[in-house]
Design an enzyme around this catalytic site. Sequence first.
Site, PDB file in Angstrom:
ATOM      1  N   LYS A 121      43.349  42.395  46.557  1.00  0.00           N
ATOM      2  CA  LYS A 121      43.160  41.316  45.586  1.00  0.00           C
ATOM      3  C   LYS A 121      44.435  40.463  45.464  1.00  0.00           C
ATOM      4  CE  LYS A 121      43.933  41.581  41.347  1.00  0.00           C
ATOM      5  NZ  LYS A 121      44.123  42.173  40.050  1.00  0.00           N
ATOM      6  N   ASP A 139      38.813  39.965  41.126  1.00  0.00           N
ATOM      7  CA  ASP A 139      39.421  40.791  40.081  1.00  0.00           C
ATOM      8  C   ASP A 139      38.309  41.231  39.112  1.00  0.00           C
ATOM      9  OD1 ASP A 139      38.778  38.645  38.496  1.00  0.00           O
ATOM     10  OD2 ASP A 139      40.722  38.551  37.500  1.00  0.00           O
TER      11      ASP A 139
END
Length: 218
Positions: A121, A139
């Site tokens: 991420k 996220d």
Amino acid sequence: MTKKERYSKVIAWFEQNMPVAETELRYKEPFQLLIAVILAAQCTDKRVNIITPALFEAFPTPEVLAASNKEAVYEYVKSVSYPNNKARHLVEMAKMLTTEFNGKVPATVEELMRLPGVGKKTANVIASVAYKVPALAVDTHVFRVSNRIGLTDNSKTPLETEKELTKHIPQRLWSIAHHWLILHGRYVCIARKPKCETCGLKAYCKQYEHTAIPSSLQ
Ligand code: SF4
């Protein structure tokens, strides 16, 4: 509504209502962004923005940070979540930048993921925000909002969500779509109590379709 129609309506709504969507983290160059994104894991951007000005001033370059130690960095980051781990990661990350990347933050997701404290991420965020590499980081907000709207079908993992979103959203929009979904999740489609009645997406939202009371019963 088919999935294709849902994507097309949702994208059109965001393009019209959120033509500019950017990270709320404050930074001036990729090295500062990398530090801020590592600190923002499981923490709010607001909190990170409070502590980074002093941190950036004390450790302005990878070389200075690499020559420091976890204890010194901890003093600057102790008010974020997991400060011990994050302080250690920051020093180790700076060491790798200086020894393996000539003091420069790499631009590819693969290279970024080699840095301590940097997962998929974080790497996607840095590549897309700092270097405009097409990437769509997932996220907690992106994951939740995508499932609720019905852009994903009860996806179980961030990777599943990333694959589904990147399959349906044109590549030129990946970066901004990441911010659209984060900002929508942060301010409207909130985890505990989504503001459905005032949400501009409710006409295209799968969860709203299922939970709204039919007008005949109101
Ligand atoms: S209608 Fe409700 S659940 Fe759907 S996107 Fe909006 S806030 Fe989230």
